[in-house]
Scaffold this active site. Structure first.
Site, PDB file in Angstrom:
ATOM      1  N   ASN A   1      82.329  22.294  -1.713  1.00 44.36           N
ATOM      2  CA  ASN A   1      80.914  22.584  -1.484  1.00 44.36           C
ATOM      3  C   ASN A   1      80.477  21.697  -0.318  1.00 44.36           C
ATOM      4  OD1 ASN A   1      78.166  22.889  -1.552  1.00 44.36           O
ATOM      5  ND2 ASN A   1      77.960  22.514  -3.751  1.00 44.36           N
TER       6      ASN A   1
ATOM      7  N   GLU B   1      78.789  25.376 -11.672  1.00 49.41           N
ATOM      8  CA  GLU B   1      79.023  26.217 -10.498  1.00 49.41           C
ATOM      9  C   GLU B   1      80.452  26.086  -9.995  1.00 49.41           C
ATOM     10  OE1 GLU B   1      75.173  24.524  -9.127  1.00 49.41           O
ATOM     11  OE2 GLU B   1      75.023  26.363  -7.974  1.00 49.41           O
TER      12      GLU B   1
END
Ligand code: AMP
Length: 411
Positions: free
Chosen positions: A12, A397
């Site tokens: 990320n 996530e």
């Protein structure tokens, strides 16, 4: 990909940070760790500064968190440092067990409705979307390029924050502005946090013992960024964020919904520039703009001490949340559950209690004892008699990105 390649590295990449997790998605739990086992997690912060910091926790070996400080010039250097940390634990990126790298990509526009293996054309399309995601997509692209340079042979998969919301009907996604202008500039509501909304709505159905296709859920993702979504039978039908993550709920530093004329006023009357307004609404508004703090723990502490500014900020935050719960109840017609998730949603019991207070006529209620429970597991917080379930469903996530990535490359 070899049969033993079951690991996925999830990246990320932000403008000055890289969050990462290495997970084993081994589908055959008899022959190794259970699918979704985290082998290592970490974060590189303040990339490009003198005081960059890398924190790495090798979960597979049970080792302690290792922290190093010192200049890390760019994303390339950051990823090399991460690779070195992983190698030190025998989890190097050169391992044949690594099946793929899954990248969180914030904006996928309308084209990307599902996770996608990245090639030159995909990368070009993500780049084409930079004008609608100027803060996020460039960092994601840098992360992808860096990872490609490190392992050019490995599948790299983009998992888009917007993908889950591409099922929104046209009447929910379009702004009521001139169609030609909107289409020429791709102005519409895209929605964000989609990976979280997808994961949490599915987990909520699981908690209710039902298939996602059978339930209607309102998901409230309340972190520093915050968004709500209406999910009907597993498909998103509305969400609170729009063209950018600025629309919708009151957030840590973002205003959420605002009369667009406020921006003209700031420019014409207050003499602010385009950039000033951007910074005001994205970085200096929301809870921080209202009371100087964006951490809900601190706001609650101040309220307990009788701080009126903190109390007003809290009330504005809750009022907006209630409006969305009401709106999405109307959009869905029948609601089976309201699910709270992310930093505030998972941890701040007073927020959950206040958001649902007075909504008994809508079938919503909170059991004070259940709401006070602290746990990392999905759980109900409504009394048994409530017509609509209220739940706390921790989001994950990274696991969702790893699952989607592995499913794609092992298919
Ligand atoms: P996230 O963006 O999901 O990481 O959420 C971060 C936010 O969660 C912080 O800014 C806090 O406002 C909130 N938060 C985290 N832990 C707690 C807690 N124990 N109680 C209340 N709020 C919390």
């Amino acid at each position: 990909m070899t049969a033993t390649a079951t690991r996925v590295l999830v990246l990320n990449s932000g403008s000055s940070s890289v969050k990462y997790q290495l997970l084993d998605m081994n589908p055959d739990s008899r022959g190794g760790p259970a699918a979704g086992t985290r082998l290592a997690v970490g974060l590189v912060e303040r990339i490009g500064e003198e005081t960059s910091r890398l924190a790495h926790t090798p979960l597979a070996t049970g080792g302690d968190k290792r922290e190093t400080e010192g200049p890390i010039a760019d994303h390339g250097a950051a990823l090399k440092a991460v690779a070195a940390e992983l190698s030190a634990d025998g989890l190097g990126l050169d391992s044949p067990q690594l099946a793929a790298i899954g990248h969180r990509v914030v904006h996928g526009g309308l084209k990307f409705t599902a996770p996608t293996v990245i090639d030159d054309a995909v990368l070009a399309e993500i780049e084409r979307l930079v004008p609608v995601a100027p803060l996020h997509n460039p960092a994601n692209i840098t992360g992808i390029r860096t990872a490609q340079a490190l392992r050019p042979d490995l599948p790299q998969v983009a998992v888009f924050d917007t993908a889950f919301h591409t099922t929104m009907p046209e009447y929910a996604a379009r702004y009521a502005i001139d169609v030609a202008t909107a289409d020429a500039h791709r102005i519409r509501r895209y929605g964000f946090h989609g990976t979280s909304h997808a994961y949490v709505s599915r987990k909520t159905a699981e908690l209710l013992g039902k298939d996602p296709s059978e339930v209607n859920v309102i998901v409230l993702h309340l972190g520093n960024g915050a968004s709500a979504s209406a999910v009907a039978g597993g498909r998103c039908v509305d969400t609170s964020m729009g063209l950018t993550p600025l629309e919708g709920l009151v957030m840590g530093t973002r205003s959420g919904d605002i009369d667009p004329a406020v921006t003209f006023h700031l420019k014409r009357v207050a003499g602010m520039s385009e950039d000033d307004v951007d910074v005001l609404l994205n970085k200096k508004s929301g809870l921080v703009g209202l009371c100087g703090d964006n951490d809900m723990r601190e706001i609650r502490r101040r309220i307990d001490e009788g701080d009126e500014r903190a109390e007003l900020a809290f009330d504005i935050y809750i009022h907006r949340l209630k409006k969305y719960i009401g709106a999405y109840t109307a959009v869905l017609g029948r609601v089976d559950a309201v699910a709270f998730t992310a930093g505030v949603g998972e941890n701040a019991a007073p927020v959950r209690a206040a958001a649902l207070a007075g909504l008994e006529e809508m079938g919503l209620a909170v059991d004070a004892d259940l709401n006070a429970v602290r746990s990392g597991e999905p759980r109900l917080i409504s009394p048994e008699c409530a017509r609509v379930a209220a739940a706390v469903v921790p989001t994950d996530e990274e696991l969702e990105i790893a699952q989607q990535t592995y499913a794609l490359v092992s298919a």
